[in-house]
Scaffold this motif. Structure first.
Motif, PDB file in Angstrom:
ATOM      1  N   THR A 269       0.839  -1.184   0.000  1.00  0.00           N
ATOM      2  CA  THR A 269       0.000   0.000   0.000  1.00  0.00           C
ATOM      3  C   THR A 269       0.882   1.244   0.000  1.00  0.00           C
ATOM      4  O   THR A 269       2.023   1.224   0.469  1.00  0.00           O
ATOM      5  CB  THR A 269      -0.923   0.050   1.236  1.00  0.00           C
ATOM      6  OG1 THR A 269      -0.119   0.080   2.424  1.00  0.00           O
ATOM      7  CG2 THR A 269      -1.840  -1.156   1.278  1.00  0.00           C
ATOM      8  N   GLY A 270       0.335   2.314  -0.529  1.00  0.00           N
ATOM      9  CA  GLY A 270       1.077   3.569  -0.550  1.00  0.00           C
ATOM     10  C   GLY A 270       0.228   4.676  -1.125  1.00  0.00           C
ATOM     11  O   GLY A 270      -0.827   4.443  -1.727  1.00  0.00           O
ATOM     12  N   GLY A 271       0.671   5.909  -0.925  1.00  0.00           N
ATOM     13  CA  GLY A 271      -0.014   7.062  -1.464  1.00  0.00           C
ATOM     14  C   GLY A 271       0.976   8.128  -1.870  1.00  0.00           C
ATOM     15  O   GLY A 271       2.162   8.055  -1.520  1.00  0.00           O
ATOM     16  N   CYS A 272       0.512   9.113  -2.618  1.00  0.00           N
ATOM     17  CA  CYS A 272       1.388  10.178  -3.071  1.00  0.00           C
ATOM     18  C   CYS A 272       0.574  11.443  -3.321  1.00  0.00           C
ATOM     19  O   CYS A 272      -0.560  11.366  -3.809  1.00  0.00           O
ATOM     20  CB  CYS A 272       2.115   9.765  -4.357  1.00  0.00           C
ATOM     21  SG  CYS A 272       3.355  10.964  -4.917  1.00  0.00           S
ATOM     22  N   ILE A 273       1.161  12.590  -2.961  1.00  0.00           N
ATOM     23  CA  ILE A 273       0.593  13.894  -3.306  1.00  0.00           C
ATOM     24  C   ILE A 273       1.582  14.584  -4.222  1.00  0.00           C
ATOM     25  O   ILE A 273       2.754  14.756  -3.859  1.00  0.00           O
ATOM     26  CB  ILE A 273       0.355  14.783  -2.077  1.00  0.00           C
ATOM     27  CG1 ILE A 273      -0.383  14.015  -0.980  1.00  0.00           C
ATOM     28  CG2 ILE A 273      -0.418  16.040  -2.459  1.00  0.00           C
ATOM     29  CD1 ILE A 273       0.507  13.496   0.111  1.00  0.00           C
TER      30      ILE A 273
END
Length: 435
Positions: A219-223
């Motif tokens: 899992t991961g996220g980015c802005i």
């Protein structure tokens, strides 16, 4: 990489942000599995903590493996910088965090992932924030919803679960006229199919868990920070425009310019919220991005073939895929996403809820999981799972009614996917089995 010429997407998805390891010459970006990094001397440490020098301190803030991923995603999106974090949900909170104060609101599309709707209707209230939901197909309604406390506009280019296509240019104009940042969730489109910054987005968020990684491992996220929004123009964003007490009165926008949001996201957001991406997750995502364009082409080709077949099946009431000529979003999709409408859509079964449940229990090649964007084809009944917390009216507005099945089309042989759907539909609605 040299900057003497503009490299193509396929080259950038392999090389952007990455350089041979200076210590070993390793060609692949290493997993820097280290909590902390040694300072050259006391002055070096002080400069890092004062934000006077860029470098690595502690992996809650910065890490060499994660830094490569941040640069790669920012490059592919055409942004000035990026901040990676632990999940897509974390990315949404971190995107809003510098913009919002108690009493402020964000205007959100009615067509959002169910978990985002829950986050925006329930969880953000604990910060004193509010979300107002508007049909983004009505720009005037969007403009009318904006008030003195609005701080951002949030939507998805290709909406999960239905695959609807946003008229991003129209929405961006409303945001621009109001002097507000447009935040776009580009998870389902990816920068290969659409680049929101080129259409007026100030910030782009991703669940890197999905298509960017592409293999269902982490899992991961980015802005992504466009670097184009003037955070000082209106006085509405003091976290970015006014003195920051924790850094001796430093003003992020005045000091860092186009990278103001990026530096704030690391120096304040990750420092205090701690929604950190671990270096191994970053490594897996870097590996996935190397084949992003190849996979997206296959996702799109398979989705077009499967959706067209489903549309002819007697047990299927309707298919929402924007890549079908019958879709009301077909012409918009050809403009917004000229390389294809993605690999995510829903279809409605004439047998309603019970038929959907039977269908889900009958698939063999498709996997019944709460994920999307995998190389594998996935399916789920949103109304009883991902959108279960929503009211029936909210489910319908989000395209996750009781009769809808969401599919994420993978990169397998399309004929095998069709055969699996055919046998599952035959069990779900035997009286309407295809001849």
């Amino acid at each position: 990489m040299t900057e003497t010429r503009q490299h193509g997407f396929d080259t950038l998805q392999v090389h952007a942000g990455a350089r041979p390891d200076p210590a070993t010459g390793a060609r692949q970006t290493p997993i820097y599995q280290s909590t902390a990094f040694v300072f050259r001397d006391a002055d070096h440490a002080a400069a890092l903590f004062n934000l006077e020098e860029v470098g690595f301190i502690y992996s809650r803030l910065t890490n060499p493996t994660v830094a490569v991923l941040q640069e790669r995603i920012a490059t592919l999106e055409g942004g000035a910088g990026a901040v990676c974090c632990s999940s897509g949900h974390a990315a949404q909170i971190m995107a809003l965090f510098p913009l919002m104060r108690p009493g402020c609101n964000v205007i959100a599309s009615t067509r959002l992932y169910g978990g985002t709707v829950t986050q925006f209707t329930q969880t953000i209230k604990r910060f004193g924030w509010e979300a107002k939901f508007v049909d983004f197909d009505d720009p005037q309604a969007l403009a009318d919803a904006i008030d003195d406390n609005t701080r951002a506009i949030f939507g998805e280019v290709i909406a999960n679960p239905g695959g609807w296509i946003m008229d991003i240019d129209a929405v961006a104009k409303v945001a621009d006229d109001a002097g507000l940042p447009l935040i776009i969730d580009n998870t389902t489109a990816t920068p290969y199919l659409h680049r929101p910054i080129e259409h007026g987005a100030a910030l782009v968020v991703h669940s890197t868990t999905k298509y960017l990684t592409g293999n269902g491992t982490v899992t991961g996220g980015c802005i992504v920070d466009s670097g184009r929004f003037d955070w000082s123009a209106s006085g509405k964003f003091p976290s970015l425009s006014e003195p920051e007490p924790a850094y001796h009165g430093l003003k992020f926008h005045e000091t860092f310019g186009a990278l103001a949001f990026t530096f704030h996201g690391i120096a304040v957001g990750l420092r205090d919220l701690g929604m950190t991406m671990n270096p191994q997750a970053a490594h897996y995502t870097l590996l996935g991005i190397e084949t992003l364009s190849l996979r997206m082409d296959r996702h799109v080709a398979n989705a077009e073939k499967v959706a067209a077949w489903l549309e002819t099946h007697p047990a299927v009431d309707r298919v929402t895929y924007a890549g079908l000529p019958s879709s009301p979003y077909y012409e918009r999709a050809r403009t917004v996403c000229p390389k294809g409408a993605g690999g995510l859509f829903t279809f409605a079964l004439k047998g309603g809820y019970d038929a959907c449940v039977k269908f889900i229990d009958s698939v063999e090649v498709f996997s019944h999981v709460a994920n999307l964007g995998d190389t594998r084809s996935l399916c789920i009944h949103s109304a009883s799972t991902t959108h279960r917390q929503l009211s029936p009216a909210q489910q319908e507005a989000a395209g996750a009614g009781a009769d809808m099945v969401r599919v994420s089309i993978g990169i397998e042989d399309a004929d095998d996917l069709i055969a699996d759907l055919d046998q599952a539909l035959a069990k779900a609605a035997p009286s309407m089995a295809a001849e």
